[in-house]
Motif scaffolding. Structure first.
Motif, short mmCIF file in Angstrom:
data_model
loop_
_atom_site.label_atom_id
_atom_site.label_comp_id
_atom_site.label_asym_id
_atom_site.label_seq_id
_atom_site.Cartn_x
_atom_site.Cartn_y
_atom_site.Cartn_z
N PRO A 120 31.57 61.26 12.72
CA PRO A 120 31.68 60.38 13.88
C PRO A 120 31.84 58.93 13.46
N VAL A 121 32.80 58.27 14.06
CA VAL A 121 32.95 56.83 13.86
C VAL A 121 32.82 56.17 15.23
N THR A 122 33.49 55.08 15.45
CA THR A 122 33.33 54.36 16.71
C THR A 122 34.68 53.86 17.18
N ASN A 123 34.91 53.93 18.49
CA ASN A 123 36.17 53.36 18.96
C ASN A 123 36.08 51.84 19.08
N SER A 124 34.94 51.26 18.67
CA SER A 124 34.86 49.80 18.61
C SER A 124 35.78 49.25 17.52
N GLY A 125 36.31 50.15 16.66
CA GLY A 125 37.29 49.74 15.68
C GLY A 125 38.55 49.16 16.29
N TYR A 126 38.79 49.43 17.57
CA TYR A 126 39.96 48.87 18.24
C TYR A 126 39.79 47.38 18.55
N GLY A 127 38.55 46.91 18.52
CA GLY A 127 38.29 45.47 18.66
C GLY A 127 38.62 44.94 20.03
N ILE A 128 39.71 44.20 20.13
CA ILE A 128 40.17 43.65 21.40
C ILE A 128 41.58 44.19 21.64
N GLY A 129 41.71 45.01 22.67
CA GLY A 129 42.99 45.64 22.94
C GLY A 129 43.86 44.80 23.86
N GLN A 130 45.05 45.33 24.16
CA GLN A 130 45.95 44.67 25.09
C GLN A 130 45.52 45.00 26.52
N PRO A 131 45.48 44.03 27.41
CA PRO A 131 45.06 44.29 28.79
C PRO A 131 45.91 45.39 29.44
N GLY A 132 45.23 46.40 29.98
CA GLY A 132 45.92 47.46 30.70
C GLY A 132 46.59 48.50 29.83
N VAL A 133 46.53 48.37 28.51
CA VAL A 133 47.20 49.32 27.61
C VAL A 133 46.13 50.13 26.88
N PRO A 134 46.03 51.44 27.16
CA PRO A 134 44.99 52.25 26.50
C PRO A 134 45.23 52.35 25.00
N CYS A 135 44.14 52.26 24.24
CA CYS A 135 44.22 52.48 22.81
C CYS A 135 44.28 53.98 22.53
N THR A 136 45.26 54.39 21.75
CA THR A 136 45.34 55.77 21.27
C THR A 136 44.95 55.78 19.80
N GLU A 137 44.92 56.99 19.23
CA GLU A 137 44.57 57.11 17.82
C GLU A 137 45.60 56.45 16.91
N GLU A 138 46.77 56.12 17.45
CA GLU A 138 47.81 55.44 16.67
C GLU A 138 47.72 53.93 16.80
N SER A 139 46.87 53.43 17.66
CA SER A 139 46.75 51.99 17.86
C SER A 139 46.17 51.34 16.61
N PRO A 140 46.53 50.08 16.34
CA PRO A 140 45.96 49.40 15.16
C PRO A 140 44.45 49.24 15.27
N LEU A 141 43.79 49.36 14.15
CA LEU A 141 42.34 49.18 14.08
C LEU A 141 42.05 47.76 13.67
N ARG A 142 41.36 47.02 14.55
CA ARG A 142 41.05 45.62 14.29
C ARG A 142 39.59 45.36 14.61
N PRO A 143 38.68 45.93 13.82
CA PRO A 143 37.25 45.76 14.11
C PRO A 143 36.84 44.29 14.05
N ILE A 144 35.91 43.92 14.92
CA ILE A 144 35.48 42.52 14.98
C ILE A 144 34.00 42.38 14.64
N SER A 145 33.41 43.42 14.08
CA SER A 145 32.01 43.36 13.64
C SER A 145 31.90 44.05 12.29
N LEU A 146 30.86 43.74 11.54
CA LEU A 146 30.61 44.42 10.27
C LEU A 146 30.42 45.92 10.51
N TYR A 147 29.73 46.28 11.58
CA TYR A 147 29.55 47.70 11.91
C TYR A 147 30.91 48.38 12.05
#
Length: 315
Positions: A120-147
């Motif tokens: 198990p990981v976390t979908n917080s890896g998506y960080g800040i997404g585009q408004p109204g655009v769902p993050c899929t597993e192909e979306s870039p990972l841009r984590p904003i925390s050390l976790y």
């Protein structure tokens, strides 16, 4: 491989998620070994101790000699041991890196290629997404925390190792024997029950949610469908629960009418995550969540009749 002969190692198996998963695996008929350091002095596995197929080991998930010994008879590895959440990781940055990343890297090195990993990981890896655009597993990972950073790095190692599935969990809610009241839904419902009010910072920020028992059901589903699901990440959340903090408050208010929420005009939340998520890849495998947000809130209302605040958080 029959269920009765299948042996599962769960590191961190006495934690918020692990204590529910361990029980679920035993109820399914698996042999379960839990490795945990019991850092919160929890007694969350007491209901498992009568099971012949249950073993519990007190130790550190970074102990190479201990892991080598435990891995000898294991078929499936579930690395849950982690310092979970941005505040805890910021408090112990060395521990966050060594537990969340290096311990998983060590498991990948020590395990046999035939041994399956469900991580198990976390979908917080998506960080800040585009408004109204769902993050899929192909979306870039841009984590904003050390976790988030440590979990994203660990996921890459697991997927590169192969014979593995990773589960990108939404914000989990619901009742566990090792309760956590610092998770967002759990926290807001506590405030609704006890304080009747909450002050919300960054109320527009959206995230996705999933009940802890549906997370456990996802693990069991991944075991059952491992061959067709392996070597890919999967978002795990409720497609109808991509909600802002203020929208979450309104759902709680429908069930607890006296609850009021206020958005702070100044100040900020250190957690800047803001994204919506698509869970279609998991749903396409035949998985269907059973727990709605409303059902989980009703469960939490009963839980908070029993427990008091203070000892049920990660920080």
């Amino acid at each position: 491989m029959t269920t009765a002969s299948t042996h599962v190692l769960v590191t961190g198996g006495a934690g918020y998620l692990g204590s529910v998963l361990s029980r679920g695996l035993l109820d399914r008929g698996y042999r379960v070994t839990v490795l945990d350091n019991f850092m919160y002095r929890q007694n969350s596995l007491m209901d498992c101790c009568d099971e012949e197929g249950f073993q519990v080991v007190r130790g550190d998930c970074r102990d190479e000699r201990l892991l080598t010994d435990l891995l000898r008879t294991v078929d499936i590895i579930v690395p849950l041991a982690a310092l979970v959440g941005a505040p805890l990781c910021d408090r112990d940055r060395v521990g966050a890196y060594t537990v969340n990343f290096e311990a998983v890297q060590l498991l990948c090195k020590l395990s046999s290629p035939r041994q399956r990993i469900i991580f198990p990981v976390t979908n917080s890896g998506y960080g800040i997404g585009q408004p109204g655009v769902p993050c899929t597993e192909e979306s870039p990972l841009r984590p904003i925390s050390l976790y988030g950073e440590t979990k994203v790095k660990a996921e890459r190692v697991v997927l590169d190792r192969g014979n593995a599935i990773t589960l990108r969990l939404a914000t989990v809610f619901g009742v566990s024997p090792r309760m956590r009241m610092d998770l967002l839904v759990n926290d807001f419902v506590w405030r609704a029950v006890q304080d009747r009010a909450v002050v919300v910072f960054e109320g527009h920020c959206k995230r996705n949610y999933i009940h802890i028992r549906d997370v456990v059901r996802t693990f069991l589903h991944a075991i059952d469908h491992f061959d067709e699901m392996k070597d890919r990440p999967y978002n795990v959340g409720l497609d109808d629960a991509n909600l802002s903090k203020l929208e979450l408050c309104r759902v709680i208010q429908r069930l607890i009418p006296h609850f009021v929420s206020f958005e702070a005009p100044i100040g900020e939340d250190p957690d800047k995550r803001d994204y919506i998520v698509s869970n279609q890849r998991l749903l396409a495998t035949g998985f269907k969540p059973e727990w709605s947000l409303e059902r989980g809130i009703r469960e939490l209302m009963k839980c908070y009749t029993i427990i008091k605040a203070g000892q049920y958080a990660n920080v």
